[in-house]
Scaffold this active site. Structure first.
Site, PDB file in Angstrom:
ATOM      1  N   SER A   1       1.051  -1.037   0.012  1.00  0.00           N
ATOM      2  CA  SER A   1      -0.393   0.586   0.095  1.00  0.00           C
ATOM      3  C   SER A   1       0.545   1.393   0.082  1.00  0.00           C
ATOM      4  O   SER A   1       0.156   2.519  -0.835  1.00  0.00           O
ATOM      5  CB  SER A   1      -0.891  -0.416   0.913  1.00  0.00           C
TER       6      SER A   1
ATOM      7  N   LYS B   1     -10.223  -4.848  10.519  1.00  0.00           N
ATOM      8  CA  LYS B   1     -11.545  -4.448   9.688  1.00  0.00           C
ATOM      9  C   LYS B   1     -12.344  -4.000  10.691  1.00  0.00           C
ATOM     10  O   LYS B   1     -13.532  -3.578  10.473  1.00  0.00           O
ATOM     11  CB  LYS B   1     -11.585  -5.411   8.988  1.00  0.00           C
TER      12      LYS B   1
ATOM     13  N   ASN C   1     -12.606  -0.916   5.616  1.00  0.00           N
ATOM     14  CA  ASN C   1     -11.800  -1.581   4.800  1.00  0.00           C
ATOM     15  C   ASN C   1     -10.789   0.376   4.609  1.00  0.00           C
ATOM     16  O   ASN C   1      -9.461   0.295   3.899  1.00  0.00           O
ATOM     17  CB  ASN C   1     -11.207  -2.152   3.843  1.00  0.00           C
TER      18      ASN C   1
ATOM     19  N   ASP D   1     -14.309  -3.059  -0.470  1.00  0.00           N
ATOM     20  CA  ASP D   1     -13.105  -4.842  -0.700  1.00  0.00           C
ATOM     21  C   ASP D   1     -14.837  -5.116  -1.915  1.00  0.00           C
ATOM     22  O   ASP D   1     -13.946  -6.435  -2.204  1.00  0.00           O
ATOM     23  CB  ASP D   1     -13.195  -5.437   0.672  1.00  0.00           C
TER      24      ASP D   1
ATOM     25  N   GLY E   1     -12.243 -19.472   4.473  1.00  0.00           N
ATOM     26  CA  GLY E   1     -12.415 -17.698   5.872  1.00  0.00           C
ATOM     27  C   GLY E   1     -13.465 -17.279   6.316  1.00  0.00           C
ATOM     28  O   GLY E   1     -14.837 -17.270   5.132  1.00  0.00           O
TER      29      GLY E   1
ATOM     30  N   GLY F   1     -13.543  -9.968   8.518  1.00  0.00           N
ATOM     31  CA  GLY F   1     -13.985  -9.755   7.131  1.00  0.00           C
ATOM     32  C   GLY F   1     -14.006  -9.146   6.011  1.00  0.00           C
ATOM     33  O   GLY F   1     -14.937  -8.897   5.097  1.00  0.00           O
TER      34      GLY F   1
ATOM     35  N   TYR G   1      -2.626 -10.563  -2.471  1.00  0.00           N
ATOM     36  CA  TYR G   1      -1.925 -10.010  -4.154  1.00  0.00           C
ATOM     37  C   TYR G   1      -0.432 -10.239  -4.125  1.00  0.00           C
ATOM     38  O   TYR G   1       0.047  -9.676  -4.919  1.00  0.00           O
ATOM     39  CB  TYR G   1      -2.184  -8.762  -4.767  1.00  0.00           C
TER      40      TYR G   1
HETATM   41  P1  ATR Z   1      -9.717 -10.239   7.148  1.00  0.00           P
HETATM   42  O1  ATR Z   1     -10.475  -8.593   7.926  1.00  0.00           O
HETATM   43  O2  ATR Z   1      -8.727  -9.987   6.093  1.00  0.00           O
HETATM   44  O3  ATR Z   1     -10.977 -10.789   6.500  1.00  0.00           O
HETATM   45  P2  ATR Z   1      -9.523 -11.719   9.587  1.00  0.00           P
HETATM   46  O4  ATR Z   1     -10.812 -11.247  10.100  1.00  0.00           O
HETATM   47  O5  ATR Z   1      -8.704 -11.523  10.872  1.00  0.00           O
HETATM   48  O6  ATR Z   1      -8.674 -11.090   8.703  1.00  0.00           O
HETATM   49  O7  ATR Z   1     -10.175 -13.100   8.985  1.00  0.00           O
HETATM   50  C1  ATR Z   1      -8.900 -13.922   9.098  1.00  0.00           C
HETATM   51  C2  ATR Z   1      -9.469 -15.178   8.228  1.00  0.00           C
HETATM   52  O8  ATR Z   1      -8.050 -16.227   7.764  1.00  0.00           O
HETATM   53  C3  ATR Z   1     -10.458 -15.921   9.089  1.00  0.00           C
HETATM   54  O9  ATR Z   1     -11.249 -16.592   8.415  1.00  0.00           O
HETATM   55  C4  ATR Z   1      -9.155 -16.378  10.215  1.00  0.00           C
HETATM   56  O10 ATR Z   1      -9.493 -18.312  10.433  1.00  0.00           O
HETATM   57  P3  ATR Z   1     -10.360 -18.308  11.758  1.00  0.00           P
HETATM   58  O11 ATR Z   1     -11.856 -17.637  12.506  1.00  0.00           O
HETATM   59  O12 ATR Z   1     -10.164 -19.456  12.443  1.00  0.00           O
HETATM   60  O13 ATR Z   1      -9.161 -16.941  12.619  1.00  0.00           O
HETATM   61  C5  ATR Z   1      -8.384 -16.770   9.166  1.00  0.00           C
HETATM   62  N1  ATR Z   1      -7.224 -17.281   8.947  1.00  0.00           N
HETATM   63  C6  ATR Z   1      -6.071 -16.753   9.233  1.00  0.00           C
HETATM   64  N2  ATR Z   1      -5.091 -17.161   9.923  1.00  0.00           N
HETATM   65  C7  ATR Z   1      -4.977 -18.013   9.201  1.00  0.00           C
HETATM   66  C8  ATR Z   1      -4.183 -19.967   9.921  1.00  0.00           C
HETATM   67  N3  ATR Z   1      -3.057 -19.991  10.093  1.00  0.00           N
HETATM   68  N4  ATR Z   1      -5.086 -20.880   9.485  1.00  0.00           N
HETATM   69  C9  ATR Z   1      -6.286 -21.151   8.677  1.00  0.00           C
HETATM   70  N5  ATR Z   1      -6.950 -19.855   8.832  1.00  0.00           N
HETATM   71  C10 ATR Z   1      -6.575 -18.599   8.936  1.00  0.00           C
END
Ligand code: ATR
Length: 238
Positions: free
Chosen positions: A16, A65, A86, A102, A124, A127, A222
């Site tokens: 960014s 987020k 975001n 987003d 996932g 957010g 990305y």
């Molecule tokens: P964002 O707002 O960018 O979506 P977030 O709210 O922190 O970020 O969400 C991250 C996502 O990545 C979640 O689905 C998280 O899974 P959990 O709900 O189990 O926390 C997932 N995630 C992050 N690290 C991970 C890992 N090492 N293995 C599997 N899933 C992961």
């Protein structure tokens, strides 16, 4: 000079500052863009101190987020429905207003294909996943979303939120059970951080049984540009 920044943690992977500072230079805008790394347990303290400083706006990324919302004075209505912000604009009166780009940003690269998206595997439940889900419900004829996530309860919460927006078929599946699914998807989207930073050699799910030639495999990461997840999909197409 105006000051902008990206709020997140960690931010090693973020392009960014390069993207925005290059644009400021190109358009002759007197502004500077920096990284604002905030560890989750210091979030409140740091955000309150940012409010006393001279900032014009922020981008917000993983994992903040959703955390940012209670500190905003105003929210674009779609953010309330998505539950994630975001982008924050500091208004002339000093008020912080939250936006979410987003969900439209997600649709942009696939807008020619949206009419043929009927089912999706959404990987996932944070957010970014919420924004993708809302984008699909708003802009495509999707009638089934299968959510998979490391933590089941977060996946179920996401489904509840999407349901409030639109009643279609939703299913939660454990990531370990995807290989047993008897379904091919029109779209498979990774919204997790699995594939970047320390996890750059990992893929969030195994694609084996769930894709066909026409499936769009989409990664929100990305950096790297081609994640392991995308490489596996590409190699499977050869
Ligand atoms: P964002 O707002 O960018 O979506 P977030 O709210 O922190 O970020 O969400 C991250 C996502 O990545 C979640 O689905 C998280 O899974 P959990 O709900 O189990 O926390 C997932 N995630 C992050 N690290 C991970 C890992 N090492 N293995 C599997 N899933 C992961």
């Amino acid at each position: 000079m105006q000051h902008f920044g990206i709020i997140g943690y960690p931010l090693d992977h973020s392009f960014s500052p390069t993207i925005h500072n290059t644009a400021f230079e190109f358009y002759n805008i007197n502004a500077e863009y920096s990284k604002i790394e905030i560890e989750p347990d210091k979030f409140e303290e740091k955000i309150i101190s940012l409010k006393d400083e001279n900032w014009s706006g922020f981008n917000v990324t993983i994992p903040h987020k959703q955390h940012i919302i209670p500190y905003l004075d105003e929210l674009e209505p779609i953010c309330e429905r998505i539950g994630a912000v975001n982008t924050v604009k500091v208004e002339n009166n000093g008020k912080w207003k939250g936006y979410n780009t987003d969900y439209t940003g997600f649709i942009k690269p696939i807008e020619m294909e949206t009419g043929s998206l009927h089912n999706c595997l959404l990987i996932g439940a944070g957010g970014a996943a919420q924004a993708v889900g809302f984008g699909l419900l708003e802009y495509t004829p999707i009638h089934k979303i299968v959510v998979t996530n490391r933590t089941e309860i977060n996946g179920l919460h996401l489904i509840e939120k999407l349901k409030l927006f639109k009643e279609i078929e939703y299913i939660f599946i454990d990531p370990g059970d995807i290989g047993n699914m008897n379904e091919k998807f029109d779209l498979i989207v990774n919204t997790t951080s699995v594939g970047m930073g320390k996890l750059k050699d990992k893929s969030p799910v195994s694609l084996n049984a769930i894709w066909r030639k026409e499936t769009i495999v989409y990664d929100l990461i990305y950096n790297p540009g081609r994640t392991r997840f995308l490489m596996v999909a590409e190699n499977s197409c050869l």
